[in-house]
Design a protein around this motif. Sequence first.
Motif, PDB file in Angstrom:
ATOM      1  N   GLN B 257      29.672  90.720 117.817  1.00  0.00           N
ATOM      2  CA  GLN B 257      28.506  91.031 116.988  1.00  0.00           C
ATOM      3  C   GLN B 257      28.772  92.346 116.253  1.00  0.00           C
ATOM      4  O   GLN B 257      29.463  93.219 116.776  1.00  0.00           O
ATOM      5  CB  GLN B 257      27.254  91.171 117.857  1.00  0.00           C
ATOM      6  N   THR B 258      28.201  92.469 115.064  1.00  0.00           N
ATOM      7  CA  THR B 258      28.460  93.702 114.303  1.00  0.00           C
ATOM      8  C   THR B 258      27.221  94.596 114.318  1.00  0.00           C
ATOM      9  O   THR B 258      26.094  94.127 114.491  1.00  0.00           O
ATOM     10  CB  THR B 258      28.830  93.406 112.834  1.00  0.00           C
ATOM     11  N   LEU B 259      27.478  95.870 114.121  1.00  0.00           N
ATOM     12  CA  LEU B 259      26.385  96.843 114.027  1.00  0.00           C
ATOM     13  C   LEU B 259      26.840  97.991 113.142  1.00  0.00           C
ATOM     14  O   LEU B 259      28.029  98.109 112.844  1.00  0.00           O
ATOM     15  CB  LEU B 259      25.972  97.325 115.422  1.00  0.00           C
ATOM     16  N   ASN B 295      19.974  97.589 113.445  1.00  0.00           N
ATOM     17  CA  ASN B 295      20.971  96.890 114.251  1.00  0.00           C
ATOM     18  C   ASN B 295      20.292  95.873 115.136  1.00  0.00           C
ATOM     19  O   ASN B 295      19.257  96.153 115.737  1.00  0.00           O
ATOM     20  CB  ASN B 295      21.731  97.895 115.128  1.00  0.00           C
ATOM     21  N   ARG B 296      20.862  94.721 115.236  1.00  0.00           N
ATOM     22  CA  ARG B 296      20.305  93.661 116.074  1.00  0.00           C
ATOM     23  C   ARG B 296      21.448  93.111 116.921  1.00  0.00           C
ATOM     24  O   ARG B 296      22.518  92.764 116.401  1.00  0.00           O
ATOM     25  CB  ARG B 296      19.726  92.553 115.184  1.00  0.00           C
ATOM     26  N   LEU B 297      21.239  93.093 118.254  1.00  0.00           N
ATOM     27  CA  LEU B 297      22.249  92.523 119.150  1.00  0.00           C
ATOM     28  C   LEU B 297      21.593  91.503 120.065  1.00  0.00           C
ATOM     29  O   LEU B 297      20.414  91.624 120.415  1.00  0.00           O
ATOM     30  CB  LEU B 297      22.901  93.623 120.011  1.00  0.00           C
ATOM     31  N   SER B 316      23.086  92.112 129.483  1.00  0.00           N
ATOM     32  CA  SER B 316      24.528  92.204 129.251  1.00  0.00           C
ATOM     33  C   SER B 316      24.840  91.756 127.831  1.00  0.00           C
ATOM     34  O   SER B 316      24.266  90.797 127.324  1.00  0.00           O
ATOM     35  CB  SER B 316      25.282  91.335 130.260  1.00  0.00           C
ATOM     36  N   ILE B 317      25.737  92.534 127.210  1.00  0.00           N
ATOM     37  CA  ILE B 317      26.266  92.161 125.890  1.00  0.00           C
ATOM     38  C   ILE B 317      27.770  92.062 126.085  1.00  0.00           C
ATOM     39  O   ILE B 317      28.437  93.089 126.286  1.00  0.00           O
ATOM     40  CB  ILE B 317      25.909  93.208 124.829  1.00  0.00           C
ATOM     41  N   GLY B 318      28.278  90.875 126.107  1.00  0.00           N
ATOM     42  CA  GLY B 318      29.679  90.699 126.490  1.00  0.00           C
ATOM     43  C   GLY B 318      29.832  91.155 127.932  1.00  0.00           C
ATOM     44  O   GLY B 318      29.049  90.759 128.808  1.00  0.00           O
TER      45      GLY B 318
END
Lengths: 257, 357
Positions: B257-259, B295-297, B316-318
Motif C-alpha cells: 500500500q502507498t502513503l 493517507n489510507r491503509l 496488523s498491516i502486513g
Amino acid sequence: MKGSRVWSPIVGVVAFLYFVVPLVATAEFSVQEGPSHPFWAAYSSILSSPQFWSSLRLSLFMAVSAVVIGLVIIVPATYWAFLRAPRLQTWVEFISIMPFVVPPIVLVLGLVHLYGNGFGPLSSRPIMLMAAYGVISMPYLFRSVNNGLRSMDVRSLTEAALSLGSSWPRVLFQVVFPNLRTALLGGTFLVFALIMGEYAMSSMLGLNTFGVYMLLTGETRAHAAAALALISLALVWFLVGVMQAVNRGNVTIGGAR
Amino acid sequence: MAFLDIKDVHRQFGNQKAVDGVTIFVERGEFISLLGPSGSGKTTLLRIIAGFEYPDSGSIVVDGEDLTRTPPQRRNMGMVFQSYALFPNMTAADNVAFGLRTRHVPSAQIVPRVAELLTLVGLSEKTGRYPHQLSGGEQQRVALARALAPNPRVLLLDEPLSALDAKIRVTLRAEIRRIQRTLGITTLYVTHDQEEALAMSDRVVVFNQGRAVQIGHPEDIYDRPANAFVSSFVGSTNRLHVQVIDAASGTCAIAGQTLHVDELPAGVAEGTLVDLWLRPERIHVVDPDAPAGSNRLQGIVEDTMFLGASSGVRLSIGDQSVMVDVPRDSNRPTPVIGGAISIDFSSAVTATMGDPL
C-alpha cells in the motif's frame, strides 16, 4: 506449631535459670562472710575501700576519654567515609576490626616501644592507656555508627541541610548526631562496658583500673570479689537504665519510635 | 543572558558520560522539566546545579553569578528530594525554620514565615507534627515549604512525587505548579513521568544518554519530536517501517500500500527504509468507503482493549502492528478481531532513518 508451644517455655525456663542461678549464687556467697560479720560486710568493705573508688574513678575517666576520642575521631571519620568515600568502606571496615586481630599485649608493647620515650605527654602511661582504649573502642563505635547511618538516608539529609545553607558542624550536630542517638548510645555503652572490665592493657601499663582492682580482690578476698561482681553488674544496669531513659519517648533513627 | 545559564556541562563517572555537553538557558520564573529515563543524566545535572556534584567542564551561572565551583550551602537554591529528606528529629515547623536559622534570621521573623509557608502548602494545622506522624504527601509538602522558606533563587525538585500514589501525585503536581506560579520562582523539575512533565512545565528538556536531545514547549515535544527517541519516550507511539518509493514526492510503501509523507529525512534515496512515528490518537478508524484523507491503509484487527473513555485497537498491516485509539461511540460498531479495518492519518508525520527490518 504444637512442638514450638511446648518447647518455648522450656527454653525460657532454662535460659532464665542459666542467667539467674549464678547471680543468686554469687549474691548468696557475697553475704556469707562468716558468723562474726554482718551480711553486708563484703559490700561495706568494698564501698569503704579507697582503692575501689580510685580505680572506679580512673576507669570511668578512661571510658569517658575513649568515648570522647571515638566521638571526635571515629564517628566523623565513619560518617565521612560513608558519605564521601563509599569505595573506602571495605578498608574502613578492615581497619575497624584490627583491634580484634591484634592481641592487647602486642598493642601495648607497640605503644610502649613507639611512644615510651621522647614523645612528651604522649609518653605518660595514662595517656598511652587512653589512646589504647581509643583504639580498642573503634570496632564497637564503628559498627554502631555504621549501622545507624545505614538505617537513615544520611546522604539526602546531609544534602538537604547543605542546600538550606547549613555549615558542616551544624549538619553534624543538628542533623546527623541527633538522628544517630540510639546508635551512638549503643556504641558508647559497649565501649563503657568493655573499658570498665578491661584488665590486660591497664595491668601491663601498671595502672590500677577497675578491672585490675576486681582481679586483685578476687585473688585475696573471695566474698568481697563476689560483692564486687554484683556491684559492677549494678553499675552496668544503671548505665543501661540511663541510656533507655535518655532515649525514651524521643524520635530515633529514621523517625520511627 | 538568561536567569539561569547551564553552559556546555560535562560530567563523567569512570567511563560513563553522565552529562554530555548540556546547555540550557532558563528564564526567570520559568518552570522547566528535565525528562528522561533512568540513567539519562537528568538527576546528575540537577545535582550539579545544586552544587552536590561539580562538573568536569562547563558552567552554571545564576543571575550573572558564576556558581560552578560554589559549595551548595552558599548557592541559595531550594532542593526537594524524592525521599523527602525531612529531619526526623524536628517537627514540621522546625524543618521549615531550619534554613532560616542557618541564615541567622531573627526568631521574630521566623515564626510568621514558617506559618505563612505551612499555610501555603495547606499544613497550617500540623506544625507540631514530626515527619513520621505525617503521610507521604504531607511530608513532601513540608519538604517543599522548607525549600521555599529561605526565598531561594532557584527551586530544584528531584522526582518529588515518584514515591507517592497516583491520586496524590496528580493533586500535588497541581499544587506545586500553583505555588510556583504564585511565587514566580524559577524551577527545575526532574521526572521520568512524561505526563507530569507535559502537564506542569513551561518547557521540557528531554534527556537521553547524558544529552539534552530536545528542548521545547510541551506541545512541540509531543507534536514535533526531534528524533525517534523523543517520539518513543514521550507519549505512546507507533513505529512503522516503510520503504521510500519516490523521495521527491514523499511517496512510501508498506505491505503493498502507498502513503505520503510531507517531510522525509534529508538525503533519503529510493528503496531506503524509513520509520514513521504515529500517535495512536492521530490515527482514525474510517469506513472503507469514505473519501480518503491524506493517507489510507487497510489492516486486519488483531486485538481490542477496553481503556475506559476509548478502546485500543491493535491491527496488523502486513507483518507490522499498529495501535489505534478509538473513541467509544454507541453509533459505531466495535471492531471485530480478525475483521478488516481502514485507517486514516495525516501526511504530517515524523519520519526518521529506519533500521533494516
